[in-house]
Design an enzyme around this catalytic site. Sequence first.
Site, PDB file in Angstrom:
ATOM      1  NE  ARG A 211      -9.357  12.278  36.048  1.00  0.00           N
ATOM      2  CZ  ARG A 211      -9.358  12.883  34.873  1.00  0.00           C
ATOM      3  NH1 ARG A 211      -9.085  12.478  34.095  1.00  0.00           N
ATOM      4  NH2 ARG A 211      -9.643  14.272  35.061  1.00  0.00           N
TER       5      ARG A 211
ATOM      6  CD  GLU B 162      -7.288   7.337  29.349  1.00  0.00           C
ATOM      7  OE1 GLU B 162      -6.659   7.765  30.351  1.00  0.00           O
ATOM      8  OE2 GLU B 162      -8.583   7.508  29.209  1.00  0.00           O
TER       9      GLU B 162
ATOM     10  CE  LYS C 112      -8.362  13.793  26.488  1.00  0.00           C
ATOM     11  NZ  LYS C 112      -9.412  12.963  26.952  1.00  0.00           N
TER      12      LYS C 112
ATOM     13  CG  PHE D 275       0.356   8.891  28.932  1.00  0.00           C
ATOM     14  CD1 PHE D 275       0.483   9.972  30.171  1.00  0.00           C
ATOM     15  CD2 PHE D 275      -0.847   8.243  28.689  1.00  0.00           C
ATOM     16  CE1 PHE D 275      -0.467   9.909  30.999  1.00  0.00           C
ATOM     17  CE2 PHE D 275      -1.944   8.565  29.768  1.00  0.00           C
ATOM     18  CZ  PHE D 275      -1.690   9.335  30.830  1.00  0.00           C
TER      19      PHE D 275
ATOM     20  NE  ARG E  70      -8.283  20.901  35.410  1.00  0.00           N
ATOM     21  CZ  ARG E  70      -8.613  19.939  35.041  1.00  0.00           C
ATOM     22  NH1 ARG E  70      -8.534  19.236  33.750  1.00  0.00           N
ATOM     23  NH2 ARG E  70      -9.243  19.208  36.095  1.00  0.00           N
TER      24      ARG E  70
HETATM   25  P1  AMP Z   1     -10.297  14.760  30.170  1.00  0.00           P
HETATM   26  O1  AMP Z   1     -10.713  13.562  30.951  1.00  0.00           O
HETATM   27  O2  AMP Z   1     -11.146  15.211  29.158  1.00  0.00           O
HETATM   28  O3  AMP Z   1      -9.953  15.867  31.335  1.00  0.00           O
HETATM   29  O4  AMP Z   1      -8.955  14.490  29.657  1.00  0.00           O
HETATM   30  C1  AMP Z   1      -7.951  14.268  30.188  1.00  0.00           C
HETATM   31  C2  AMP Z   1      -7.710  12.617  30.272  1.00  0.00           C
HETATM   32  O5  AMP Z   1      -7.447  11.820  29.179  1.00  0.00           O
HETATM   33  C3  AMP Z   1      -6.473  12.124  31.273  1.00  0.00           C
HETATM   34  O6  AMP Z   1      -6.878  12.349  32.543  1.00  0.00           O
HETATM   35  C4  AMP Z   1      -6.232  10.777  30.784  1.00  0.00           C
HETATM   36  O7  AMP Z   1      -7.022   9.879  31.560  1.00  0.00           O
HETATM   37  C5  AMP Z   1      -6.630  10.644  29.443  1.00  0.00           C
HETATM   38  N1  AMP Z   1      -5.629  10.505  28.327  1.00  0.00           N
HETATM   39  C6  AMP Z   1      -5.831   9.655  27.149  1.00  0.00           C
HETATM   40  N2  AMP Z   1      -4.839   9.797  26.506  1.00  0.00           N
HETATM   41  C7  AMP Z   1      -3.896  10.564  27.221  1.00  0.00           C
HETATM   42  C8  AMP Z   1      -2.466  10.900  26.813  1.00  0.00           C
HETATM   43  N3  AMP Z   1      -1.765  10.298  25.710  1.00  0.00           N
HETATM   44  N4  AMP Z   1      -1.732  11.584  27.556  1.00  0.00           N
HETATM   45  C9  AMP Z   1      -2.656  12.105  29.121  1.00  0.00           C
HETATM   46  N5  AMP Z   1      -3.919  11.646  29.143  1.00  0.00           N
HETATM   47  C10 AMP Z   1      -4.371  11.100  28.239  1.00  0.00           C
END
Ligand code: AMP
Length: 593
Positions: free
Chosen positions: A295, A325, A274, A366, A442
């Site tokens: 996004r 990302e 991530k 990804f 989601r």
């Molecule tokens: P959050 O912002 O905490 O909801 O986490 C989701 C976000 O993590 C996604 O919208 C992406 O921007 C980011 N992200 C980073 N690495 C990845 C990955 N390998 N797959 C999907 N999302 C990722």
Amino acid sequence: MQYIELVNVYESLEKTTKRLEKTELLAEFFKKIPKNEAHELAYLVEGRIFPDWAENELGISSQLAIKSISKATGISEEHLVKEWRKIGDLGKVAEESTKVKKQQALFSGKLTTHKVIENLKKASELEGHGTVNRKVALVAELLTMAQPMEARYVIRTLLEELRIGVAEGTIRDAIVWACFGKEIGIKYNLENNDIDLDEEHRKVYDHYLSIVQEAYDRANDFGVVLDAAFKGASALKKIEIEAGKPVKVELCKKIDSIKEGFERVGKPADIELKYDGFRMLIHKTEDNQVIIYTRRLDNVTKQFPEVARYVKEHVHGKSFILDSEAVGFNPKTKKYKQFQDISQRIKRKYDIEKLEKELPVEVNIFDIIDYNGEDMIDKPLHERRKLLEKIVKPLKWKIKLAENIITGDEKEAEAFYKKALKDGMEGIVMKSINSSYQPGARVDTWVKFKPVQDPLDLVITGAEWGKGKRAGWFASFILSCRHEGKFLEIGKVGTGVKEKLDQGLSFEELTKLINPLIIKQDGRQVTVKPKIIVEVAYQEIQISPTYSSGYALRFPRLIQLREEKGLHDVYSLDEIKDFFKKQGSRKLMWEVG
Ligand code: AMP
């Protein structure tokens, strides 16, 4: 269509809080609208004049609205401001002021929905100095033609604050009822606020709901969806993802352990790093244009010229949409940076080349949503990944695939996670290898696992003017979470905001952002349009009667603006409740580990 017909529907929608009643009102409205106006009317129902994803903003401030009301009614701006303070709604102020005037002039114009859209569009297209008067004239013309109640909604539409409590889900349901209600045989029981459907009809209903929802997730445009729905289910299914047109991204659910991750996504799972950057949806069209969206579907192509180059040089294919990302790194030490260190690249519109050198980004791909004109979303993830491996020629620090492993072994997953943290990643994302790509959803097929208590993405819905050395600035900010299309307060924060501009997110910057969004003033307190999304750390979630969500944050601290996120990303009340329930065990986890 006469604007008053729509305004009557707005007014009825405003009067009820029951979602089912709102759906019925809207469905009945959709049934009778002229089909060739469906496009525009769908936008107006949402309180917009452009589709969801469009870059255009109306860009009309409360000040300009006041000037326009004054010009149309002859009432002084000072008096209007006083009324605004008292009533707290410029729409109502316009309505009352128009009433006063109408008694003298006994004038009742014939305003059409098209005229409203046309004038507001023209006003939004005017840019730069010296255009204020022309904008005022366009809005004032509408107000002069408007009946009092119409004036209320003209003003609210241009301030992007319709206040009729219609969320995306209600519009979707209403489209289903209006266009497929007969086939479903919907009988609703307004008393119980429920729909009476036997099992068989419920299935038919769910089927149409998902057809409309999926069409919307691909098109991001209720105008397009309503148009197609009138033509039937097959027209909705034909709405395709197309390189160049933004698509909603799939989102992650949060999990508390790797074991839970496997339970949700199945074994083996695709486990990816991530990255702590920001989402980039990279489109390449057949005519070799690269377009980049965040996004939130903001177009950031101009800000990232190097990404366009990398994509053209390193990714094969006539046209495609990649999900990725972008992560910042230090060009000298070659170490990844945190999102907040590169967030300025998203907004900066000048000195792009300099910034590109100082704050370079690496693109980690990804997923692939469309390839050479073919929708990829229904293909399983492992096939999409295979295609990516074939078409991307990776180059570290420029563009590559997100690092991953495929495993069903918890120990192996744990080791990957630990290494991820050691390498400065935020955590891992676990994905179901057979899952389709679900735009806008989601769901359980993508889950994220991070070590610390996650900060919350919340939206600012109010603020309070500061005193003493903070006089002239807003010094504390009301935070809200999302609930069924509304925003409910969950706390107040002042901590974490910097005194000076160059230290990070400052009182001055926040004040500038908030000023044009004020919709109500009450002494030192203001209510603001929900638009500014911030990341907030906290120690604990508590039950609280003080805030409308029923919860409060203990020791909240503002970390940063999340400009690339949209209102969909604001945490929902259900998620907050879930964190509240889980926090006991998690707290124990960090204390031990
Ligand atoms: P959050 O912002 O905490 O909801 O986490 C989701 C976000 O993590 C996604 O919208 C992406 O921007 C980011 N992200 C980073 N690495 C990845 C990955 N390998 N797959 C999907 N999302 C990722």
